[in-house]
Design a protein around this motif. Structure first.
Motif, short mmCIF file in Angstrom:
data_model
loop_
_atom_site.label_atom_id
_atom_site.label_comp_id
_atom_site.label_asym_id
_atom_site.label_seq_id
_atom_site.Cartn_x
_atom_site.Cartn_y
_atom_site.Cartn_z
N ARG A 113 99.81 70.57 80.20
CA ARG A 113 100.42 70.15 81.60
C ARG A 113 99.57 70.50 82.73
NH1 ARG A 113 103.00 66.41 79.64
NH2 ARG A 113 103.57 66.23 81.81
N ARG A 119 97.34 65.72 79.76
CA ARG A 119 98.88 65.68 80.09
C ARG A 119 99.61 64.49 79.84
NH1 ARG A 119 100.68 67.72 84.19
NH2 ARG A 119 101.89 66.15 84.83
N SER A 144 104.32 71.82 84.27
CA SER A 144 104.31 70.74 85.05
C SER A 144 104.54 70.99 86.63
CB SER A 144 105.51 69.60 84.43
OG SER A 144 105.28 69.14 83.35
#
Length: 202
Positions: A113, A119, A144
């Protein structure tokens, strides 16, 4: 720009969900714009940019990642079991991937991420290998949130000059792309060579 402001944070959630569901919409554009237009331009603070960017960006990424995971687990896996040989993916390759992700899947979900390009697509193979869902969801959200919060903060700092932030980050895309292409080339070479050896053995 006005459209982005009208969408608000709900729009950010939707865009980031698409970005994490195998659709290459650059978060390096979305999140800095959010930090600028939805926080700095409205008189908000840097802390608000980080908080809202991390929360809503993380939520969007997690939703998209779960969709991609489901696609891999319930769509990709059966297709690869049946037709993988046409893509040079054998049952043995899937078993190797399963063992690797079983050991490193949590870290893969987190660290990926934080990497451009990777990602966007990583949740699909994690779904194919059916990595444990609860840790996958947690680590995806945390990674994230860090990524999106940092980008939103960058957008807050750079403001209308947000494109400079993208220019600063762009050189990091190149080595990642090179590693991906090199890995694919090695994979193809290894499988072609193994196929030739089996043919010679017959």
């Amino acid at each position: 720009m006005e459209v982005f402001g009208i969408m608000g944070w709900g729009g950010v959630v939707g865009i980031m969900a698409l970005e994490s569901a195998n659709i290459p919409i650059p978060s390096e554009v979305t999140m800095p714009l959010a930090g600028w237009l939805l926080v700095q331009a409205r008189g908000g603070t840097a802390l608000e940019a980080v908080w809202h960017g991390a929360l809503w960006g993380g939520v969007g990424c997690t939703i998209g990642s779960l969709l991609s995971y489901a696609l891999g687990a319930w769509g990709g896996r059966p297709l690869l079991n049946r037709y993988g040989r046409y893509l040079m993916i054998s049952p043995r390759d899937l078993e190797v991937a399963d063992r690797w992700f079983d050991r490193w899947g949590d870290w893969t979900a987190f660290l990926s991420r934080l990497l451009p390009i990777v990602r966007t697509f990583i949740s699909f193979p994690l779904g194919v290998s059916r990595t444990r869902l609860a840790p996958f969801t947690l680590y995806t959200f945390v990674g994230s949130a860090i990524w999106c919060g940092a980008l939103a903060y960058g957008g807050y700092v750079f403001g209308s000059r947000w494109e400079q932030l993208r220019a600063i980050m762009r050189p990091f895309d190149i080595p990642i792309a090179i590693v991906i292409v090199a890995g694919m080339a090695y994979y193809i070479y290894h499988h072609v060579r193994r196929g030739m050896q089996h043919a010679e053995g017959d």
